[in-house]
Design a protein around this motif. Structure first.
Motif, short mmCIF file in Angstrom:
data_model
loop_
_atom_site.label_atom_id
_atom_site.label_comp_id
_atom_site.label_asym_id
_atom_site.label_seq_id
_atom_site.Cartn_x
_atom_site.Cartn_y
_atom_site.Cartn_z
N MET A 1 0.84 -1.17 0.00
CA MET A 1 0.00 0.00 0.00
C MET A 1 0.89 1.24 0.00
SD MET A 1 -2.99 -1.22 2.65
CE MET A 1 -3.73 0.33 2.90
N SER A 2 0.40 2.26 -0.64
CA SER A 2 1.15 3.50 -0.66
C SER A 2 0.86 4.27 0.61
CB SER A 2 0.75 4.32 -1.89
OG SER A 2 -0.59 4.78 -1.75
N GLU A 3 1.60 5.36 0.80
CA GLU A 3 1.40 6.18 1.99
C GLU A 3 0.00 6.78 2.03
OE1 GLU A 3 4.44 9.08 2.57
OE2 GLU A 3 6.02 7.66 2.04
N ILE A 4 -0.51 7.15 0.87
CA ILE A 4 -1.84 7.73 0.81
C ILE A 4 -2.87 6.69 1.22
CG2 ILE A 4 -3.59 8.70 -0.73
CD1 ILE A 4 -1.26 9.87 -2.37
N ASP A 5 -2.75 5.46 0.70
CA ASP A 5 -3.69 4.39 1.07
C ASP A 5 -3.65 4.12 2.56
OD1 ASP A 5 -4.41 4.13 -1.57
OD2 ASP A 5 -3.04 2.45 -1.95
N GLU A 6 -2.46 4.07 3.13
CA GLU A 6 -2.33 3.81 4.56
C GLU A 6 -2.97 4.92 5.39
OE1 GLU A 6 1.78 3.16 5.34
OE2 GLU A 6 1.84 1.30 4.19
N GLU A 7 -2.81 6.17 4.93
CA GLU A 7 -3.41 7.29 5.65
C GLU A 7 -4.93 7.21 5.60
OE1 GLU A 7 -1.87 10.89 4.06
OE2 GLU A 7 0.20 10.44 4.64
N LEU A 8 -5.48 6.82 4.44
CA LEU A 8 -6.93 6.72 4.32
C LEU A 8 -7.50 5.63 5.22
CD1 LEU A 8 -7.42 7.15 0.48
CD2 LEU A 8 -8.05 8.77 2.26
N VAL A 9 -6.82 4.49 5.26
CA VAL A 9 -7.29 3.39 6.09
C VAL A 9 -7.18 3.76 7.56
CG1 VAL A 9 -6.85 1.01 6.76
CG2 VAL A 9 -6.79 1.64 4.36
N GLU A 10 -6.06 4.41 7.94
CA GLU A 10 -5.90 4.83 9.33
C GLU A 10 -6.92 5.88 9.72
OE1 GLU A 10 -1.88 6.07 9.77
OE2 GLU A 10 -1.07 4.06 9.46
N ALA A 11 -7.34 6.68 8.77
CA ALA A 11 -8.33 7.72 9.06
C ALA A 11 -9.74 7.16 9.15
CB ALA A 11 -8.27 8.80 7.97
N GLY A 12 -9.89 5.86 8.98
CA GLY A 12 -11.20 5.25 9.09
C GLY A 12 -11.97 5.25 7.79
N ASP A 13 -11.31 5.39 6.66
CA ASP A 13 -11.98 5.40 5.37
C ASP A 13 -11.97 3.99 4.79
OD1 ASP A 13 -13.32 6.24 3.18
OD2 ASP A 13 -11.63 7.28 2.27
N GLY A 14 -12.77 3.13 5.37
CA GLY A 14 -12.84 1.76 4.91
C GLY A 14 -13.51 1.63 3.55
N GLU A 15 -14.30 2.64 3.18
CA GLU A 15 -14.97 2.58 1.88
C GLU A 15 -13.97 2.62 0.74
OE1 GLU A 15 -17.81 5.69 1.72
OE2 GLU A 15 -19.04 4.83 3.32
N THR A 16 -12.89 3.37 0.88
CA THR A 16 -11.87 3.42 -0.17
C THR A 16 -11.20 2.06 -0.30
OG1 THR A 16 -11.49 5.75 0.29
CG2 THR A 16 -9.78 4.59 -0.93
N LEU A 17 -10.90 1.45 0.80
CA LEU A 17 -10.30 0.12 0.78
C LEU A 17 -11.27 -0.88 0.18
CD1 LEU A 17 -7.83 -1.56 1.65
CD2 LEU A 17 -8.98 -1.92 3.83
N LEU A 18 -12.52 -0.81 0.54
CA LEU A 18 -13.53 -1.72 0.01
C LEU A 18 -13.75 -1.49 -1.48
CD1 LEU A 18 -15.30 -3.98 1.05
CD2 LEU A 18 -17.08 -2.30 1.53
N TYR A 19 -13.67 -0.25 -1.93
CA TYR A 19 -13.81 0.04 -3.35
C TYR A 19 -12.68 -0.63 -4.14
CZ TYR A 19 -13.99 2.51 -7.77
OH TYR A 19 -14.05 2.79 -9.10
N ASP A 20 -11.45 -0.53 -3.65
CA ASP A 20 -10.33 -1.18 -4.31
C ASP A 20 -10.50 -2.70 -4.31
OD1 ASP A 20 -9.03 1.12 -5.01
OD2 ASP A 20 -7.69 1.12 -3.27
N TYR A 21 -11.01 -3.23 -3.21
CA TYR A 21 -11.26 -4.67 -3.11
C TYR A 21 -12.26 -5.10 -4.18
CZ TYR A 21 -13.00 -9.02 -1.05
OH TYR A 21 -13.40 -10.31 -0.84
N PHE A 22 -13.35 -4.36 -4.33
CA PHE A 22 -14.35 -4.69 -5.34
C PHE A 22 -13.78 -4.55 -6.75
CE2 PHE A 22 -17.90 -3.72 -2.21
CZ PHE A 22 -18.27 -5.05 -2.09
N LYS A 23 -12.93 -3.55 -6.96
CA LYS A 23 -12.30 -3.37 -8.27
C LYS A 23 -11.47 -4.59 -8.65
CE LYS A 23 -9.66 0.13 -8.28
NZ LYS A 23 -8.85 1.32 -8.39
#
Length: 114
Positions: A1-23
């Motif tokens: 994961m990139s730094e941006i992805d890690e920051e989003l997940v740490e910030a509680g943005d599970g939707e971004t992670l889930l969107y990538d998972y669905f992609k």
């Protein structure tokens, strides 16, 4: 994961992670469908009904994963919470993908036996 992805997940943005998972899941479904169609043409004595069942299960997995990604985009665009059906897509899509691939591997290995 990139730094941006890690920051989003740490910030509680599970939707971004889930969107990538669905992609990625949608891509796997499309590749699986293509692989089945490519191998079916060379397979001998594969029951047509079984092949159709495999294709339907894989297509349903792809449809659910694509729908999950679409639901996240819709919710973000309308600034509303995601629908509860997203959890169903998250669970059912990989299960259907696994079942479809497993069904095809079973059918294909039966054709390899003399």
């Amino acid at each position: 994961m990139s730094e941006i992805d890690e920051e989003l997940v740490e910030a509680g943005d599970g939707e971004t992670l889930l969107y990538d998972y669905f992609k990625h899941l949608t891509s796997l479904c499309i590749v699986s469908l293509g692989g089945v169609l490519a191998l079916v043409s060379g397979g001998k004595n594969l029951p047509p009904n079984a092949v159709i069942a495999v294709l339907l299960v894989l297509a349903l997995a792809g449809l659910l994963s694509f729908s999950g990604a679409g639901e996240i985009v819709r919710a973000r665009f309308q600034r509303r919470p995601v629908h509860k059906s997203l959890n169903l897509c998250r669970i059912a899509a990989p299960v259907l993908l696994s079942v479809g691939v497993g069904m095809f591997v079973y059918l294909f290995t039966r054709t390899l036996q003399p």
